[in-house]
Scaffold this motif. Sequence first.
Motif, PDB file in Angstrom:
ATOM      1  N   GLY A   1       0.818  -1.212   0.000  1.00  0.00           N
ATOM      2  CA  GLY A   1       0.000   0.000   0.000  1.00  0.00           C
ATOM      3  C   GLY A   1       0.850   1.260   0.000  1.00  0.00           C
ATOM      4  O   GLY A   1       0.548   2.224  -0.701  1.00  0.00           O
ATOM      5  N   ASN A   2       1.927   1.246   0.770  1.00  0.00           N
ATOM      6  CA  ASN A   2       2.805   2.418   0.814  1.00  0.00           C
ATOM      7  C   ASN A   2       3.612   2.587  -0.467  1.00  0.00           C
ATOM      8  O   ASN A   2       3.852   3.712  -0.910  1.00  0.00           O
TER       9      ASN A   2
ATOM     10  N   GLY B   1       1.190   3.986  -2.931  1.00  0.00           N
ATOM     11  CA  GLY B   1       0.957   5.389  -2.623  1.00  0.00           C
ATOM     12  C   GLY B   1       2.124   6.273  -3.021  1.00  0.00           C
ATOM     13  O   GLY B   1       1.933   7.409  -3.447  1.00  0.00           O
TER      14      GLY B   1
ATOM     15  N   SER C   1      -2.617   8.778  -3.288  1.00  0.00           N
ATOM     16  CA  SER C   1      -2.118   8.445  -1.962  1.00  0.00           C
ATOM     17  C   SER C   1      -3.080   8.886  -0.870  1.00  0.00           C
ATOM     18  O   SER C   1      -3.719   9.936  -0.958  1.00  0.00           O
TER      19      SER C   1
ATOM     20  N   ASN D   1      -2.436   4.692   3.677  1.00  0.00           N
ATOM     21  CA  ASN D   1      -1.886   3.684   2.767  1.00  0.00           C
ATOM     22  C   ASN D   1      -1.627   2.376   3.509  1.00  0.00           C
ATOM     23  O   ASN D   1      -1.898   1.299   2.992  1.00  0.00           O
ATOM     24  N   SER D   2      -1.097   2.497   4.727  1.00  0.00           N
ATOM     25  CA  SER D   2      -0.796   1.297   5.514  1.00  0.00           C
ATOM     26  C   SER D   2      -2.078   0.552   5.892  1.00  0.00           C
ATOM     27  O   SER D   2      -2.140  -0.671   5.771  1.00  0.00           O
TER      28      SER D   2
ATOM     29  N   ALA E   1      -5.064   0.704   4.421  1.00  0.00           N
ATOM     30  CA  ALA E   1      -5.654   0.130   3.212  1.00  0.00           C
ATOM     31  C   ALA E   1      -4.854  -1.088   2.763  1.00  0.00           C
ATOM     32  O   ALA E   1      -5.424  -2.100   2.334  1.00  0.00           O
ATOM     33  N   GLY E   2      -3.540  -1.017   2.889  1.00  0.00           N
ATOM     34  CA  GLY E   2      -2.687  -2.140   2.521  1.00  0.00           C
ATOM     35  C   GLY E   2      -2.908  -3.351   3.402  1.00  0.00           C
ATOM     36  O   GLY E   2      -2.958  -4.486   2.924  1.00  0.00           O
TER      37      GLY E   2
ATOM     38  N   MET F   1      -5.438   0.042  -1.822  1.00  0.00           N
ATOM     39  CA  MET F   1      -5.047   1.437  -1.655  1.00  0.00           C
ATOM     40  C   MET F   1      -5.404   2.245  -2.896  1.00  0.00           C
ATOM     41  O   MET F   1      -5.948   3.346  -2.804  1.00  0.00           O
TER      42      MET F   1
ATOM     43  N   GLY G   1      -8.088   5.208  -2.984  1.00  0.00           N
ATOM     44  CA  GLY G   1      -7.594   6.509  -3.440  1.00  0.00           C
ATOM     45  C   GLY G   1      -8.424   7.057  -4.579  1.00  0.00           C
ATOM     46  O   GLY G   1      -8.722   8.254  -4.627  1.00  0.00           O
TER      47      GLY G   1
END
Length: 93
Positions: free
Chosen positions: A14-15, A18, A25, A31-32, A34-35, A81, A85
């Motif tokens: 996810g990061n 992003g 992002s 991001n974390s 969602a990941g 992510m 987004g």
Amino acid sequence: MELILSLIAGAVGGNIAGGLLKPMSLGTIGNSLAGVLGGGSAAQLMAMAGAGDLAGLAGGGDTGVLTVVIVAGALGGGAVMLALGMIRKMLFR
């Protein structure tokens, strides 16, 4: 063990997604999260699909299973992510 690796790989995926797609992002924490959601979902889908069968394609044995779980977690994390987004971007124009 596989679930934990998948969650971690999802957060990393996810990061990375992003970082590569700045307009989509959600920030580091978003991001974390969602990941992690995507990585956990990917792990469950892989378990239902039979990750052991796919492990043969990635070298077989425990190493193959772990490789499949990590790759699926990272891809699932990046996909969730990206989807979140895109939804956020559409809602908050």
